[in-house]
Design an enzyme around this catalytic site. Structure first.
Site, PDB file in Angstrom:
ATOM      1  N   GLY A 121       0.726  -1.227   0.227  1.00  0.00           N
ATOM      2  CA  GLY A 121      -0.297   0.328  -0.155  1.00  0.00           C
ATOM      3  C   GLY A 121       0.640   1.039  -0.130  1.00  0.00           C
ATOM      4  O   GLY A 121       2.411   1.001  -0.381  1.00  0.00           O
ATOM      5  N   PHE A 126       1.836   2.755   2.671  1.00  0.00           N
ATOM      6  CA  PHE A 126       2.371   3.642   2.989  1.00  0.00           C
ATOM      7  C   PHE A 126       3.118   2.101   4.204  1.00  0.00           C
ATOM      8  O   PHE A 126       3.878   2.135   5.087  1.00  0.00           O
ATOM      9  CB  PHE A 126       1.697   3.925   4.935  1.00  0.00           C
ATOM     10  N   VAL A 162       3.064  -6.054   2.915  1.00  0.00           N
ATOM     11  CA  VAL A 162       2.159  -6.655   3.419  1.00  0.00           C
ATOM     12  C   VAL A 162       3.185  -8.368   3.499  1.00  0.00           C
ATOM     13  O   VAL A 162       3.056  -8.059   1.962  1.00  0.00           O
ATOM     14  CB  VAL A 162       1.171  -6.863   3.376  1.00  0.00           C
ATOM     15  N   LYS A 164       1.790  -6.786   8.444  1.00  0.00           N
ATOM     16  CA  LYS A 164       1.762  -5.873   7.902  1.00  0.00           C
ATOM     17  C   LYS A 164       3.502  -4.628   8.357  1.00  0.00           C
ATOM     18  O   LYS A 164       3.292  -4.550   9.767  1.00  0.00           O
ATOM     19  CB  LYS A 164       0.309  -4.396   8.302  1.00  0.00           C
ATOM     20  N   ASP A 195     -13.334   3.319   3.889  1.00  0.00           N
ATOM     21  CA  ASP A 195     -12.574   3.405   2.535  1.00  0.00           C
ATOM     22  C   ASP A 195     -13.183   2.247   2.720  1.00  0.00           C
ATOM     23  O   ASP A 195     -12.105   1.334   1.902  1.00  0.00           O
ATOM     24  CB  ASP A 195     -11.022   3.470   3.178  1.00  0.00           C
TER      25      ASP A 195
END
Lengths: 223, 446
Positions: B20, B22, B25, B40, B134
């Site tokens: 992602g 930031f 994973v 993560k 989201d």
């Protein structure tokens, strides 16, 4: 052994077994995983089985061509992996899949089936020559089959590199082949390897075959 | 030769399974229990640079609070000198997004089942004062049993409002409620309901209700709830979706009202929840309380993620012969030939070539993590047409590109594929001595 019960119902196809027996039966000589399907799921599978088994030869048994027709919409399409699945489903090794074999084998693909059974089935699937190990040459043969199916050509060097890389990861003791423990460890590290071993459809199978749902309603009203 | 495995605490770390903005994973295994987990990983420097310490701390705490069988579970939080590790439940079935991409639209019954689980989950969180903000198919995972798992419920606020909206879904806010776009103060519950409606539309249609090449037009259409239901939506379905995709949050249907709708109630079995257990936030505090005091080295590791690495068995798993789904789904429009090619160009060159060729063919392009979705109108203008391509590394400097039809007519797809590969010719690798056109000719004769 007396693992299968014969039925006196003339209207049923050869190999038909009572759903209650199939859903509760414990493993016998075939070392089957325990069944993971319910009575209603067995009956729904029978609807599916009848469609498949009579699509070419109307004898109530699934032949290789009928299996290929169901998977590929083409009865003559050859596929190494489909052949392997057919052979594993054909528990009696007699060239056809009977209903009991169909239910027992699909049980491994049920979402509720034990992960261990899925891992074992995949191992047997890839052990092409049934030596109890996945040999390097077997893996190479399967990679070539996938490339052929995809109409891809790679040089032999490239294929060797791909196989070598996978073997260096999976073959922990370095003996040049993958045993069942190494396979289990490898799948734990790469769980997507057995994504094909779960068919969510099996949980929704009564929705997929509405004719069975209607039949259920009738049976309930008769009680 | 025993291979050395990387470990984080008691977790043996495997391959990267997602990336992602930031975080990265990774798949891992608990060496004590054998359980699979997803880790993560976030760099402390990134967290500090973006002033996100309090925010992440709060969101992780929230994630511990909203325990639910349909939410990806957070096991614990660990830290090293330079990184924060969030240990999450591993969800085996992959993204619901990928299922739509591979299958195209889902049946009404299947869509309803996912929607019911989604609404139950969102409602559970709203009752605890937590809003997702989201929701989109990429945040919806499927477990091994085909049940929904909502991910990032507590971590979604990492997407800041405003500027970061541009990064929520391949750069366009297709799932965001109109009131959120206008940056007014908004009701989180109503906004989540809207997103659920967009998701339901996508499940049943196979494409987005709002999609425009330029943002101003997209915003206008979302604000006006200007969308059309495809012909295969039943009247009941249309009516139901229109109640959800109401641009006015005050008159938009609420979750309690959704539950009473006949469309929703069909084959509906609410999940039984266990007792709320005591939430222990000690590990979150321990990890974050000292983060700002930590000396941060100037050198930061710049690790660019590459494509997923595919081993030989994962290649084999692509075979049609190992996919038993056609036994059950006779309505499935079967693509007769597998479509994939091999390239020796760098992965980024492959992606940029795909994007350039697709745009030259008038297609819309969405790229993310070495996965590209192409959308257009079919040649005969019957309906939408979409293709997904994904790059995998199969050996050093050797990539396989898997090409799959997502929606649209099979015949259109094959015409597209041949045309597309002809234009891509320079990046597609063929063995020495093979004429460039021979494969294409071979395919055309099939």
């Amino acid at each position: 052994m007396g693992c299968y019960c014969s039925t006196s119902k003339k209207t049923e196809a050869q190999g038909y077994e009572e759903p209650t027996i199939l859903s509760s039966e414990t493993p016998c000589e075939y070392h089957d995983p325990s069944l993971n399907v319910t009575v209603s799921e067995v009956e729904a599978l029978h609807e599916l089985y009848k469609k498949l088994s009579n699509s070419i030869v109307e004898d109530g048994l699934i032949h290789k061509e009928e299996f290929q027709l169901a998977l590929f919409r083409n009865k003559n399409k050859k596929n190494l992996f489909a052949d392997r699945i057919f052979d594993l489903f054909d528990l009696k090794r007699n060239g056809v899949i009977e209903f009991g074999e169909f239910v027992r084998s699909l049980g491994v693909f049920h979402p509720n089936a034990a992960l261990e059974d899925k891992i074992t089935f995949a191992f047997r699937l890839y052990d092409l020559r049934q030596t109890g190990f996945i040999e390097r040459e077997e893996l190479k043969e399967m990679v070539l089959a996938l490339l052929h199916e995809s109409d891809l050509e790679l040089s032999d060097d490239m294929i060797e590199t791909i196989v070598d890389k996978t073997f260096s990861d999976a073959d922990i003791n370095g003996d040049g082949r993958i045993d069942q423990d190494e396979w289990k460890a490898f799948v734990s590290k790469h769980p997507s390897l057995i994504k094909n071993m779960t068919l969510p459809y099996l949980k929704d199978i009564t929705l997929a075959f509405p004719s069975f749902v209607i039949r259920t309603d009738i049976e309930e009203s008769e009680m | 030769m025993k291979k050395v495995r990387r470990k984080i605490g008691k977790y043996e770390v495997g391959r990267t399974i997602g990336e992602g903005t930031f975080a990265k994973v990774k798949f891992a295994r608990n060496s004590e229990t054998g359980d699979s987990v997803a880790i993560k990983i976030m760099a402390k420097t990134t967290i500090l640079q973006h002033r996100m310490v309090e925010q992440i701390k709060r969101e992780i705490s929230i994630m511990k609070i909203v325990r639910n069988p349909n939410i990806v579970r957070l096991h614990e939080v660990l830290a090293s000198q330079t990184r924060i590790y969030i240990i999450l439940e591993f969800v085996m079935g992959g993204e619901l997004y990928d299922k739509i991409v591979q299958q195209g639209k889902l049946s009404e019954n299947e869509s309803r089942r996912y929607f019911q689980q989604l609404i139950d989950t969102v409602d559970h969180c709203h009752r605890k004062g937590v809003y997702h903000r989201d929701l989109k198919p990429e945040n919806l995972l499927l477990d091994a049993y085909g049940n929904l798992k909502v991910s990032d419920f507590g971590l979604s606020a990492l997407t800041k409002q405003g500027v970061d909206l541009l990064h929520t879904t391949c750069g366009t806010p297709n799932y965001v409620a109109p009131e959120v776009l206008s940056n007014r103060g908004y009701d989180g519950a109503a906004a989540d309901v809207w997103s659920c409606g967009v998701i339901l539309y996508v499940l049943m249609a196979g494409y987005l209700p709002f999609e425009e090449a330029d943002l101003p037009t997209l915003y206008r259409r979302i604000n006006a709830a200007e969308f059309v239901c495809p012909f295969w939506f039943s009247a009941d379905t249309k009516s139901f979706i229109q109640k959800i995709l109401d641009p006015n949050p005050k008159t938009r249907v609420k979750i309690e009202e959704i539950r009473k709708e006949p469309w929703f109630k069909k084959n509906y079995f609410p999940v039984k929840l266990g007792e709320d257990e005591q939430v222990n936030l000690d590990d979150v505090r321990a990890v974050f309380d000292d983060i700002e005091d930590q000396y941060v080295a100037e050198r930061s590791e710049i690790t660019e993620g590459g494509p997923l690495i595919m081993n030989a068995f994962e290649m084999i798993a692509l075979s049609q012969g190992l996919n038993l789904s056609p036994l059950f789904d006779r309505l499935q429009d079967n693509v007769k030939r597998q479509t994939r090619f091999v390239s020796r160009k760098p992965a980024k060159v492959i992606i940029s070539s795909i994007e350039a060729v697709a745009e030259s063919m008038g297609l819309k392009v969405h790229s993310r993590n070495y996965k590209v979705r192409l959308e257009g109108v079919s040649a005969n203008r019957v309906g939408p047409f979409a293709v997904v391509l994904e790059v995998f590394e199969v050996a050093p400097s050797l990539f396989m590109v898997d090409v799959r039809r997502a929606t649209g007519d099979t015949f259109d797809y094959h015409k597209f594929y041949m045309n597309f590969c002809a234009k891509l010719g320079n990046i597609i690798w063929r063995p020495a001595g093979t004429m460039p056109n021979s494969n294409l000719l071979k395919q055309m004769t099939l």
